[in-house]
Design a protein around this motif. Sequence first.
Motif, PDB file in Angstrom:
ATOM      1  N   GLU A 178      -2.785  14.537   8.463  1.00 41.80           N
ATOM      2  CA  GLU A 178      -1.516  13.825   7.643  1.00 41.80           C
ATOM      3  C   GLU A 178      -1.592  12.802   6.733  1.00 41.80           C
ATOM      4  OE1 GLU A 178      -0.592  17.087  10.660  1.00 41.80           O
ATOM      5  OE2 GLU A 178      -1.488  14.874  10.885  1.00 41.80           O
ATOM      6  N   ASP A 179      -2.574  11.946   7.084  1.00 42.10           N
ATOM      7  CA  ASP A 179      -3.001  10.819   6.168  1.00 42.10           C
ATOM      8  C   ASP A 179      -3.665  11.371   5.069  1.00 42.10           C
ATOM      9  OD1 ASP A 179      -3.693   9.088   9.463  1.00 42.10           O
ATOM     10  OD2 ASP A 179      -1.666   9.111   8.017  1.00 42.10           O
ATOM     11  N   THR A 180      -4.440  12.350   4.832  1.00 43.21           N
ATOM     12  CA  THR A 180      -4.975  12.719   3.904  1.00 43.21           C
ATOM     13  C   THR A 180      -4.014  12.435   2.547  1.00 43.21           C
ATOM     14  OG1 THR A 180      -6.345  14.266   4.893  1.00 43.21           O
ATOM     15  CG2 THR A 180      -6.033  14.641   2.711  1.00 43.21           C
ATOM     16  N   ALA A 181      -4.630  11.584   1.426  1.00 53.87           N
ATOM     17  CA  ALA A 181      -3.919  11.361   0.148  1.00 53.87           C
ATOM     18  C   ALA A 181      -4.703  10.493  -0.435  1.00 53.87           C
ATOM     19  CB  ALA A 181      -2.735  10.677   0.813  1.00 53.87           C
ATOM     20  N   VAL A 182      -4.120  10.273  -1.802  1.00 51.76           N
ATOM     21  CA  VAL A 182      -4.672   9.158  -2.616  1.00 51.76           C
ATOM     22  C   VAL A 182      -3.697   7.924  -2.178  1.00 51.76           C
ATOM     23  CG1 VAL A 182      -5.039   8.421  -4.912  1.00 51.76           C
ATOM     24  CG2 VAL A 182      -5.206  10.775  -4.542  1.00 51.76           C
ATOM     25  N   TYR A 183      -4.775   6.978  -1.867  1.00 56.77           N
ATOM     26  CA  TYR A 183      -3.972   5.526  -1.515  1.00 56.77           C
ATOM     27  C   TYR A 183      -4.121   4.489  -2.740  1.00 56.77           C
ATOM     28  CZ  TYR A 183      -3.781   6.957   3.302  1.00 56.77           C
ATOM     29  OH  TYR A 183      -3.219   7.641   4.356  1.00 56.77           O
ATOM     30  N   TYR A 184      -2.913   4.117  -2.780  1.00 57.30           N
ATOM     31  CA  TYR A 184      -2.660   2.901  -4.036  1.00 57.30           C
ATOM     32  C   TYR A 184      -2.562   1.446  -3.527  1.00 57.30           C
ATOM     33  CZ  TYR A 184      -2.361   7.104  -7.092  1.00 57.30           C
ATOM     34  OH  TYR A 184      -2.718   8.597  -7.428  1.00 57.30           O
ATOM     35  N   CYS A 185      -2.771   0.439  -3.917  1.00 53.50           N
ATOM     36  CA  CYS A 185      -2.127  -0.551  -3.810  1.00 53.50           C
ATOM     37  C   CYS A 185      -1.312  -1.087  -5.101  1.00 53.50           C
ATOM     38  CB  CYS A 185      -3.255  -1.691  -3.475  1.00 53.50           C
ATOM     39  SG  CYS A 185      -4.279  -2.232  -4.774  1.00 53.50           S
ATOM     40  N   ALA A 186      -0.550  -1.860  -4.790  1.00 57.21           N
ATOM     41  CA  ALA A 186       0.439  -2.471  -5.821  1.00 57.21           C
ATOM     42  C   ALA A 186       0.905  -3.761  -5.628  1.00 57.21           C
ATOM     43  CB  ALA A 186       1.738  -1.527  -5.979  1.00 57.21           C
ATOM     44  N   ALA A 187       1.035  -4.471  -6.801  1.00 53.31           N
ATOM     45  CA  ALA A 187       1.533  -5.974  -6.865  1.00 53.31           C
ATOM     46  C   ALA A 187       2.636  -6.301  -7.590  1.00 53.31           C
ATOM     47  CB  ALA A 187       0.206  -6.923  -7.053  1.00 53.31           C
ATOM     48  N   GLY A 188       3.381  -7.306  -7.166  1.00 48.06           N
ATOM     49  CA  GLY A 188       4.414  -7.863  -7.763  1.00 48.06           C
ATOM     50  C   GLY A 188       4.978  -9.309  -7.349  1.00 48.06           C
ATOM     51  N   TRP A 195       1.056  -1.037   0.041  1.00 47.18           N
ATOM     52  CA  TRP A 195      -0.074   0.037   0.140  1.00 47.18           C
ATOM     53  C   TRP A 195       1.030   1.239  -0.015  1.00 47.18           C
ATOM     54  CZ3 TRP A 195      -5.083   0.520  -0.969  1.00 47.18           C
ATOM     55  CH2 TRP A 195      -5.902  -0.647  -0.688  1.00 47.18           C
ATOM     56  N   PHE A 196       0.574   2.054  -0.958  1.00 48.29           N
ATOM     57  CA  PHE A 196       1.245   3.660  -0.915  1.00 48.29           C
ATOM     58  C   PHE A 196       0.341   4.695  -1.105  1.00 48.29           C
ATOM     59  CE2 PHE A 196       5.303   2.014  -2.290  1.00 48.29           C
ATOM     60  CZ  PHE A 196       4.904   0.504  -2.636  1.00 48.29           C
ATOM     61  N   ARG A 197       0.788   5.607  -0.694  1.00 49.00           N
ATOM     62  CA  ARG A 197      -0.019   7.051  -0.680  1.00 49.00           C
ATOM     63  C   ARG A 197       0.578   8.027  -1.498  1.00 49.00           C
ATOM     64  NH1 ARG A 197      -0.783   8.274   5.597  1.00 49.00           N
ATOM     65  NH2 ARG A 197       1.545   8.949   6.213  1.00 49.00           N
ATOM     66  N   GLN A 198      -0.086   9.277  -1.957  1.00 50.97           N
ATOM     67  CA  GLN A 198       0.628  10.097  -2.523  1.00 50.97           C
ATOM     68  C   GLN A 198      -0.048  11.462  -2.468  1.00 50.97           C
ATOM     69  OE1 GLN A 198       1.662   9.601  -6.620  1.00 50.97           O
ATOM     70  NE2 GLN A 198       3.283  11.063  -6.598  1.00 50.97           N
ATOM     71  N   THR A 199       0.223  12.660  -2.130  1.00 51.16           N
ATOM     72  CA  THR A 199      -0.273  13.691  -1.963  1.00 51.16           C
ATOM     73  C   THR A 199       0.455  14.698  -3.080  1.00 51.16           C
ATOM     74  OG1 THR A 199       1.207  14.604  -0.378  1.00 51.16           O
ATOM     75  CG2 THR A 199      -0.680  13.741   0.497  1.00 51.16           C
ATOM     76  N   PRO A 200      -0.364  15.685  -3.516  1.00 48.45           N
ATOM     77  CA  PRO A 200       0.388  16.624  -4.564  1.00 48.45           C
ATOM     78  C   PRO A 200       1.490  17.010  -4.285  1.00 48.45           C
ATOM     79  CG  PRO A 200      -2.070  17.004  -4.438  1.00 48.45           C
ATOM     80  CD  PRO A 200      -1.648  16.318  -3.187  1.00 48.45           C
ATOM     81  N   GLY A 201       2.556  17.012  -5.083  1.00 49.73           N
ATOM     82  CA  GLY A 201       3.883  17.777  -5.081  1.00 49.73           C
ATOM     83  C   GLY A 201       4.862  16.719  -4.218  1.00 49.73           C
ATOM     84  N   LEU A 202       4.394  15.732  -3.857  1.00 43.13           N
ATOM     85  CA  LEU A 202       5.275  14.730  -3.107  1.00 43.13           C
ATOM     86  C   LEU A 202       5.319  13.539  -3.611  1.00 43.13           C
ATOM     87  CD1 LEU A 202       4.004  15.589   0.558  1.00 43.13           C
ATOM     88  CD2 LEU A 202       5.931  16.478  -0.377  1.00 43.13           C
TER      89      LEU A 202
END
Length: 125
Positions: free
Chosen positions: A89-99, A36-43
């Motif tokens: 500070e947890d506000t973000a778009v959250y993504y899951c990823a697999a590999g 699980w990952f997250r991203q906020t604008p500019g980061l």
Amino acid sequence: QVQLVESGGGAVPAGASLRLSCTASASDFENYLVGWFRQTPGLEREGLAGISWRGDIAVYADSVKGRFTISRDNTKKTVYLQMNRTEPEDTAVYYCAAGKNIPHGLLVSGDYDYWGQGTQVTVSS
């Protein structure tokens, strides 16, 4: 090709709990490591948690350790991220990823092959 679909995002007040889900299309989902990952604008995208094939090993970023829990149910081809004691500070778009081959400890985004479209989490103060 593996498709990942996140769900469960939303707007919550600080301190509330939220559970995100990531459901995969892979027939051999049990052979994939998931993060699980997250991203906020500019980061940069931040690795939060990763889980092993059978779910017996989990790793966490310091920023969420003790508050977030990753788990998986291979029969449902789903990985969860339980978010407790949320903070603004947890506000973000959250993504899951697999590999299948993740050489650097499960929290490095560049190691993953497949990504979901993301789900927005907004925590208000």
